[in-house]
Design an enzyme around this catalytic site. Structure first.
Site, short mmCIF file in Angstrom:
data_model
loop_
_atom_site.label_atom_id
_atom_site.label_comp_id
_atom_site.label_asym_id
_atom_site.label_seq_id
_atom_site.Cartn_x
_atom_site.Cartn_y
_atom_site.Cartn_z
CG HIS A 108 -4.32 -5.43 4.41
ND1 HIS A 108 -4.89 -4.31 3.85
CD2 HIS A 108 -3.30 -5.76 3.58
CE1 HIS A 108 -4.27 -3.99 2.73
NE2 HIS A 108 -3.28 -4.86 2.55
CG HIS A 142 -0.25 -8.14 0.18
ND1 HIS A 142 -0.93 -7.78 -0.95
CD2 HIS A 142 -0.38 -7.09 1.04
CE1 HIS A 142 -1.44 -6.56 -0.81
NE2 HIS A 142 -1.12 -6.11 0.40
CE LYS A 187 -7.08 -2.90 -0.81
NZ LYS A 187 -5.98 -3.23 0.06
CG HIS A 217 -4.41 1.44 -1.34
ND1 HIS A 217 -3.30 0.68 -0.99
CD2 HIS A 217 -3.93 2.68 -1.56
CE1 HIS A 217 -2.22 1.44 -1.01
NE2 HIS A 217 -2.57 2.67 -1.37
CG HIS A 238 -2.85 0.01 4.23
ND1 HIS A 238 -3.32 1.13 3.60
CD2 HIS A 238 -2.80 -0.96 3.30
CE1 HIS A 238 -3.53 0.83 2.34
NE2 HIS A 238 -3.24 -0.43 2.13
CG ASP A 270 -0.22 -3.75 3.55
OD1 ASP A 270 -0.45 -4.63 2.69
OD2 ASP A 270 0.06 -2.57 3.26
O1 DOR Z 1 3.38 -1.56 0.62
C1 DOR Z 1 2.48 -2.10 0.01
N1 DOR Z 1 2.65 -3.31 -0.58
N2 DOR Z 1 1.30 -1.49 -0.11
C2 DOR Z 1 0.32 -1.97 -0.88
O2 DOR Z 1 -0.71 -1.35 -0.93
C3 DOR Z 1 0.51 -3.19 -1.67
C4 DOR Z 1 1.55 -4.04 -1.10
C5 DOR Z 1 2.01 -5.12 -2.05
O3 DOR Z 1 1.17 -5.79 -2.64
O4 DOR Z 1 3.21 -5.32 -2.17
ZN ZN Z 2 -1.82 -4.36 1.22
#
Ligand code: DOR
Ligand code: ZN
Length: 346
Positions: free
Chosen positions: A14, A16, A100, A137, A175, A248
């Protein structure tokens, strides 16, 4: 005393990465240690079609030197308009490894997510049929539900009914932050996995709020009370293949986090493996680190483990940058609040 540890190269289930200048700045932090990562699709606009996922994958592969050894595992962002045929085609070609689900409004860039689950039923049924996992999520977005209860209420009122209505659907509870999440995932059988982040093994809600608000500990789902953190640590270090690493890691510029309405996300890509080694050692479970970071995730996703290894060595405190620079300003690397002694060898 163990002071050298060689494990299969880990994966991040997971992650970003964003796009553009941010992608270029943060990608090397993951590529350095990880073989593969499940790439979150919550860009602006989101990655909703196979064609968009293919284009995003190409931007990732072009964004960093050495990225050729790293495999981005793409996902699609589920909307109420998602076409089951497009999902099936993107899966059949090997392009996507998951879809997702963001409940609309739950977190960063989730406005295009799902309000009405009846509208996504055909996609979920197709996914159950072809064995494509749904990454969830797991928080309800309801004004009458306290933000600290959003995960537990989601499990009871959304996730469990959804799974009962869609036999065979494979689900990753992303998460997880509560004992409720740990218990549900553990008892649900092999069609359910759960990712646990690095930061939720380290912080509870006191770390976020006591002595002044700490924007770099603000993420969603929020860190919960200590009993929940301890349940997560027990699950991660148990050796149970239900649980695997999904950092995450979610970069936001400092100016966007240190603001009157700060963004959610902890950036842990840089020091995750050193933090996890420290946590697993604290729990007397260094022998379980490889399972959590390198074996359980591939097993759930039906992929082979990585062929290469990484070696961690224990010694004097490991330096890491406090911030990563981007052309638009710095972003802060997660500070676990304790010294890290396990270094990942180059
Ligand atoms: O803390 C987070 N940041 N939780 C999420 O679900 C998305 C993520 C983000 O994209 O910044
Ligand atoms: Zn995330």
């Amino acid at each position: 005393m163990t002071d050298t540890l060689t494990i299969c190269r880990p994966d991040d289930w997971h992650l970003h990465l964003r796009d553009g200048a941010m992608l270029k700045a943060v990608l090397p932090e993951t590529v350095r240690h990880f073989g593969r990562a499940i790439i979150m699709p919550n860009l602006v606009p989101p990655v909703v079609t196979g064609a968009q996922a293919l284009a995003y994958r190409e931007r990732i592969l072009a964004a960093a030197p050495g990225v050729g050894l790293f495999e981005p595992l793409m996902t699609l962002y589920l909307t109420e308009d998602t076409d089951p045929a497009d999902v099936a085609e993107a899966h059949a070609s090997g392009l996507i490894k998951a879809v997702k689900l963001y409940p609309a409004g739950a977190t960063t860039n989730s406005a295009s997510g799902v309000n009405d689950f009846d509208k996504v039923r055909p996609v979920l049924e197709k996914m159950a049929q072809i064995g494509l996992p749904l990454c969830v999520h797991g928080e309800v977005v309801r004004d009458d539900v306290d933000i600290f209860d959003r995960e537990a209420v989601f499990i009871d009122t959304v996730l469990d009914p959804l799974r009962r209505a869609t036999p065979g659907l494979r689900v990753v509870m992303e998460h997880i932050t509560t004992k409720d999440g740990v218990d549900y995932a553990r008892d649900a059988g092999p069609s359910v996995g759960a990712t646990i982040t690095t930061h939720h093994l380290v912080i509870n809600r006191n770390h976020l709020l006591v002595g002044g608000i700490k924007p770099h500990y603000y993420c969603l789902p929020l860190a919960k009370r200590e009993t929940h953190r301890l349940a997560l640590r027990a699950a991660a270090t148990s050796g149970d293949p239900t649980f695997f690493l999904g950092t995450d890691s979610a970069p936001h510029l400092d100016k966007d986090k240190e603001s009157a309405c700060g963004c959610a996300g902890c950036f842990t890509a840089t020091n995750t493996m050193s933090i996890l080694a420290e946590v697993f050692e604290q729990e007397g479970a260094l022998d379980k680190l490889e399972g959590f970071t390198a074996h359980h995730g591939p097993a759930f996703y039906g992929l082979p483990v990585n062929e290469t290894t990484i070696t961690l060595t224990k010694g004097s405190p490991v330096p890491y940058p406090a911030k990563i620079d981007t052309p638009e300003g710095p972003l802060t690397v997660f500070d676990p609040g304790f010294a890290l002694h396990w270094r990942v060898e180059a």
